[in-house]
Write an enzyme that holds these catalytic residues in place. Sequence first.
Site, PDB file in Angstrom:
ATOM      1  N   HIS A   1       1.725   5.772  20.274  1.00 34.27           N
ATOM      2  CA  HIS A   1       1.468   6.376  18.955  1.00 34.27           C
ATOM      3  C   HIS A   1      -0.041   6.510  18.773  1.00 34.27           C
ATOM      4  O   HIS A   1      -0.672   5.799  18.000  1.00 34.27           O
ATOM      5  CB  HIS A   1       2.081   5.481  17.871  1.00 34.27           C
ATOM      6  CG  HIS A   1       1.897   5.993  16.478  1.00 34.27           C
ATOM      7  ND1 HIS A   1       2.292   7.250  16.082  1.00 34.27           N
ATOM      8  CD2 HIS A   1       1.356   5.408  15.366  1.00 34.27           C
ATOM      9  CE1 HIS A   1       2.002   7.420  14.806  1.00 34.27           C
ATOM     10  NE2 HIS A   1       1.426   6.317  14.344  1.00 34.27           N
TER      11      HIS A   1
ATOM     12  N   GLY B   1       3.846   1.096   2.596  1.00 33.30           N
ATOM     13  CA  GLY B   1       4.836   0.087   2.221  1.00 33.30           C
ATOM     14  C   GLY B   1       5.616   0.492   0.976  1.00 33.30           C
ATOM     15  O   GLY B   1       6.845   0.362   0.923  1.00 33.30           O
TER      16      GLY B   1
ATOM     17  N   ASP C   1       6.275  10.660  14.696  1.00 37.61           N
ATOM     18  CA  ASP C   1       5.673  11.717  15.511  1.00 37.61           C
ATOM     19  C   ASP C   1       6.691  12.832  15.791  1.00 37.61           C
ATOM     20  O   ASP C   1       6.341  14.009  15.839  1.00 37.61           O
ATOM     21  CB  ASP C   1       5.132  11.125  16.822  1.00 37.61           C
ATOM     22  CG  ASP C   1       4.073  10.062  16.553  1.00 37.61           C
ATOM     23  OD1 ASP C   1       3.376  10.172  15.525  1.00 37.61           O
ATOM     24  OD2 ASP C   1       3.953   9.108  17.358  1.00 37.61           O
TER      25      ASP C   1
ATOM     26  N   GLY D   1       0.852  -1.194   0.000  1.00 35.04           N
ATOM     27  CA  GLY D   1       0.000   0.000   0.000  1.00 35.04           C
ATOM     28  C   GLY D   1       0.885   1.239   0.000  1.00 35.04           C
ATOM     29  O   GLY D   1       2.103   1.146  -0.201  1.00 35.04           O
TER      30      GLY D   1
ATOM     31  N   ARG E   1       6.934  15.004  12.787  1.00 33.20           N
ATOM     32  CA  ARG E   1       5.783  15.923  12.744  1.00 33.20           C
ATOM     33  C   ARG E   1       5.944  17.035  13.782  1.00 33.20           C
ATOM     34  O   ARG E   1       5.560  18.188  13.546  1.00 33.20           O
ATOM     35  CB  ARG E   1       4.487  15.132  12.989  1.00 33.20           C
ATOM     36  CG  ARG E   1       4.154  14.239  11.807  1.00 33.20           C
ATOM     37  CD  ARG E   1       2.921  13.400  12.028  1.00 33.20           C
ATOM     38  NE  ARG E   1       2.561  12.703  10.799  1.00 33.20           N
ATOM     39  CZ  ARG E   1       1.906  11.554  10.745  1.00 33.20           C
ATOM     40  NH1 ARG E   1       1.508  10.966  11.863  1.00 33.20           N
ATOM     41  NH2 ARG E   1       1.618  11.005   9.592  1.00 33.20           N
TER      42      ARG E   1
ATOM     43  N   ARG F   1      -6.569   3.894   8.795  1.00 33.63           N
ATOM     44  CA  ARG F   1      -7.792   4.522   9.309  1.00 33.63           C
ATOM     45  C   ARG F   1      -8.404   5.483   8.295  1.00 33.63           C
ATOM     46  O   ARG F   1      -7.715   6.024   7.431  1.00 33.63           O
ATOM     47  CB  ARG F   1      -7.548   5.206  10.651  1.00 33.63           C
ATOM     48  CG  ARG F   1      -6.496   6.282  10.671  1.00 33.63           C
ATOM     49  CD  ARG F   1      -6.433   6.846  12.076  1.00 33.63           C
ATOM     50  NE  ARG F   1      -5.286   7.715  12.247  1.00 33.63           N
ATOM     51  CZ  ARG F   1      -5.182   8.613  13.211  1.00 33.63           C
ATOM     52  NH1 ARG F   1      -6.147   8.746  14.095  1.00 33.63           N
ATOM     53  NH2 ARG F   1      -4.111   9.361  13.334  1.00 33.63           N
TER      54      ARG F   1
ATOM     55  N   ASN G   1      -6.740  -5.735  12.054  1.00 33.83           N
ATOM     56  CA  ASN G   1      -5.282  -5.746  11.918  1.00 33.83           C
ATOM     57  C   ASN G   1      -4.592  -6.765  12.808  1.00 33.83           C
ATOM     58  O   ASN G   1      -3.524  -7.283  12.450  1.00 33.83           O
ATOM     59  CB  ASN G   1      -4.723  -4.336  12.149  1.00 33.83           C
ATOM     60  CG  ASN G   1      -5.023  -3.428  10.958  1.00 33.83           C
ATOM     61  OD1 ASN G   1      -5.626  -3.880   9.977  1.00 33.83           O
ATOM     62  ND2 ASN G   1      -4.624  -2.184  11.028  1.00 33.83           N
TER      63      ASN G   1
ATOM     64  N   ARG H   1      -6.693   5.181  15.694  1.00 33.60           N
ATOM     65  CA  ARG H   1      -5.859   4.032  15.315  1.00 33.60           C
ATOM     66  C   ARG H   1      -6.338   2.777  16.053  1.00 33.60           C
ATOM     67  O   ARG H   1      -6.277   1.678  15.517  1.00 33.60           O
ATOM     68  CB  ARG H   1      -4.393   4.317  15.659  1.00 33.60           C
ATOM     69  CG  ARG H   1      -3.777   5.446  14.826  1.00 33.60           C
ATOM     70  CD  ARG H   1      -2.316   5.674  15.214  1.00 33.60           C
ATOM     71  NE  ARG H   1      -1.688   6.769  14.478  1.00 33.60           N
ATOM     72  CZ  ARG H   1      -1.710   8.039  14.855  1.00 33.60           C
ATOM     73  NH1 ARG H   1      -2.331   8.393  15.957  1.00 33.60           N
ATOM     74  NH2 ARG H   1      -1.109   8.971  14.143  1.00 33.60           N
TER      75      ARG H   1
ATOM     76  N   SER I   1       1.919  -1.311  11.360  1.00 31.39           N
ATOM     77  CA  SER I   1       0.456  -1.443  11.361  1.00 31.39           C
ATOM     78  C   SER I   1      -0.141  -0.924  12.671  1.00 31.39           C
ATOM     79  O   SER I   1       0.452  -1.090  13.740  1.00 31.39           O
ATOM     80  CB  SER I   1       0.068  -2.915  11.182  1.00 31.39           C
ATOM     81  OG  SER I   1       0.796  -3.490  10.125  1.00 31.39           O
TER      82      SER I   1
HETATM   83  C1  LAC Z   1       0.254   7.858  10.888  1.00 29.95           C
HETATM   84  C2  LAC Z   1       0.059   6.399  10.822  1.00 29.95           C
HETATM   85  C3  LAC Z   1       1.148   5.692  10.065  1.00 29.95           C
HETATM   86  O1  LAC Z   1       0.414   8.396  11.990  1.00 29.95           O
HETATM   87  O2  LAC Z   1      -0.070   5.838  12.088  1.00 29.95           O
HETATM   88  O3  LAC Z   1       0.265   8.511   9.830  1.00 29.95           O
END
Ligand code: LAC
Length: 306
Positions: free
Chosen positions: A175, A12, A148, A9, A151, A82, A95, A88, A119
């Site tokens: 996460h 991946g 994270d 996907g 980000r 999601r 999953n 998640r 996952s």
């Molecule tokens: C995200 C997924 C990969 O945070 O958990 O984008």
Amino acid sequence: MKVTVVGAGAVGASCAEYIAIKDFASEVVILDIKEGFAEGKAMDLMQTASLNGFDTKITGSTSDYSKTAGSDIAVITSGIPRKPGMTREELIGINAGIVKSVATSLVEHSPNVILIVVSNPMDTMTYLTHKVTGLPKHRIIGMGGALDSARFKYRLAEALEAPISDVDGMVIGGHSDKGMVPLTRLATRNSVPVSEFISDERLTQVLEDTKVGGATLTKLLGTSAWYAPGAAVSGLVQAIACDQKKIFPCSVMLDGEYGLSDLCIGVPVVLGRNGIEKIVEINLTDAEKAKLQESAAGVKVTNGLI
Ligand code: LAC
């Protein structure tokens, strides 16, 4: 260095692409249950090799695990992503079954493999991978904190009006939108604490934006993000493959570290050729410790669902 990526996907495929572009692995094998999909992605990526200048050989297969035999590192991205509005944690039903069978098949064909779990719900899927494979704890790594933290740095750079390369920061904890613990106290701009540059209110906004980083993208894209997750995984794979001994926050099985045990949650670790070479215990303030404990309690609730 042979790397397998299960799931062709968006995450991946991005992950395989970034690994190939960095050109440190001899071979990347992609697997996907969708007939022909992994072969197609692998062929398309191989046709970028002369353009992007890499020699990594990428092949794809529809769930033929014999092709993954002898992998040094395998990345599990399989499962459903999601949709907007979902957490998640809501993905666990589908999953968990997928991750269980993928992890078992990978270890069957590559008994010495180091597994990286992507996952979702990632911390619980990492814990599940421990339970079903019984691999030593330094060989199972959950990818969440690296993403994270990327980000977090993006949001910090935005708030500081600084180049991202000038900014450093780390997110520990689970996460999940609620469970992430961005360590704002330790975030810096070229060694100077970020609190020297921005107000507490702005820093709180950065923290909140970071925690919903994935959810914000899911809303915009209609599905989960892939470039940053793929790049984050490729960073972990490279640190292991090239024995870099770099520190990343990763979800790992704790056995008393940070006062936590019998769960996988994001903490800083040193990554090298053996996988997790060391769990780094940093001194947290009481408030940070309390947030990590709260995050751990949330992860344990999700773990109770498997
Ligand atoms: C995200 C997924 C990969 O945070 O958990 O984008």
